[in-house]
Design an enzyme around this catalytic site. Structure first.
Site: not given
Ligand code: SIN
Length: 326
Positions: A97-98, A18, A64
């Site tokens: 972030t995932d 992101t 990700s």
């Protein structure tokens, strides 16, 4: 000859996420495409970074959620390459972030870096009205320049987290990361780092052998992640065993269970896991609780994850099953 004082270069490796996302509408923080903006452009958008001795490289450009061995191999190789350069003080990685916590743990486990490797990210796309990426990137570059810091850390929303403890705990807010009981290692405020804990001693691993084991692996050993829950019946595990029985090279070599509470299992799932264990599949228990760890007890049937979260325990077990892993 370059000594610690002249180690001024920080290398920023882009992988997408992101932080590099773009939406058609600046007010849209959800309907964007991750991994669109190049890492060079992300750096350009942060005026205080101009004039620093920075190098950048685009290692990947993905969301990700799709992270896997192919990108991990490239990333580990590039991180190892740059850390080995005398003039490099530290490496920053921009990432979604995932699965940030999994990549952080992967790099920590494989490379045991003796210099800082700082992962950063954003919850809002680069095109947002108020993006969080530029500040996170600036903070990450500052942390990567910290003398005495070693290992993989994550920097987001002004907090510094260790690879071992960090996890994403919020699906939307900018303050999305937490270190559980351990708490953050420190903070970055207005360019100043404040450590809440003494800096950990460098962790030495057989990095050359581990990197080779990863780079030469066609795939990571299969380790499934299952959850114990009310009304569990163990059919997922039995299904995996049935598949193993049909495969020439059984794919599932390990199972990590996200257990209830202190590592407890629904009796029906426990029965299926006993069968897996009897078939040579390694079983490890982690807890599905957001805080705490499985506290071991004499007579435990299956090993515990030594405090690792389910996703990190899955990765550790998989890596440990690689041929030539030390
Ligand atoms: C991703 O993980 O690549 C998308 C989500 C994010 O970065 O927040």
């Amino acid at each position: 000859m370059v000594n610690a004082k002249t180690r001024s270069v920080r290398v920023v490796l882009g992988t997408g996420g992101t932080i590099a996302g773009r939406a058609a509408d600046a007010a849209d923080n959800v309907g964007y495409v991750a991994g669109e903006v190049g890492v060079g452009d992300l750096l350009q958008a942060v005026p205080p970074l101009q004039g620093l001795s920075l190098e950048w490289e685009q290692v990947a450009q993905i969301d990700s959620k799709d992270m896997g061995l192919a990108v991990w191999k490239r990333l580990a190789e590039r991180v190892a390459h740059h850390l080995a350069r005398d003039e490099v003080q530290g490496v920053v990685i921009t990432h979604g972030t995932d699965t940030l916590e999994e990549t952080a743990w992967f790099l920590q486990t494989v490379l045991g870096p003796q210099k800082p490797v700082v992962m950063t990210c954003a919850m809002r796309p680069a095109s947002a009205l108020v993006p969080d990426g530029p500040q996170n990137l600036l903070d990450a570059v500052i942390v990567a320049g910290c003398p005495g810091l070693s290992g993989v850390v994550a920097v987001a929303a002004g907090s510094i987290h260790s690879a071992a403890h960090v996890s994403k705990v919020h699906s939307y807010r900018v303050e999305a990361f937490d270190s559980g009981d351990a708490g953050p290692m420190g903070s970055v405020e207005e360019g100043e780092i404040r450590w809440f804990q003494p800096l950990p001693a460098p962790i030495r691993v057989s990095a050359v052998a581990r990197l080779k084991a990863v780079l030469t692996a066609p795939a990571l050993p299969g380790v499934a992640l299952v959850v114990s829950h009310a009304d569990a019946d163990g059919r997922v595990v039995l299904g995996l065993l049935a598949l193993n029985g049909m495969e020439k090279e059984p794919r599932t070599r390990g199972i990590v269970v996200a257990c209830t509470g202190n590592g407890t299992l629904h009796a029906d799932l426990a029965g299926a896991l006993e069968q897996a264990h009897a078939n040579g599949v390694k079983v490890v228990r982690a807890t599905r609780c957001a805080r705490g760890r499985v506290v071991p007890h004499a007579g435990d049937r299956f090993a515990d994850s030594a405090g690792l979260s389910p996703v990190k325990a899955r990765l550790s077990l998989s890596l440990s099953l690689l041929p030539d892993w030390h």
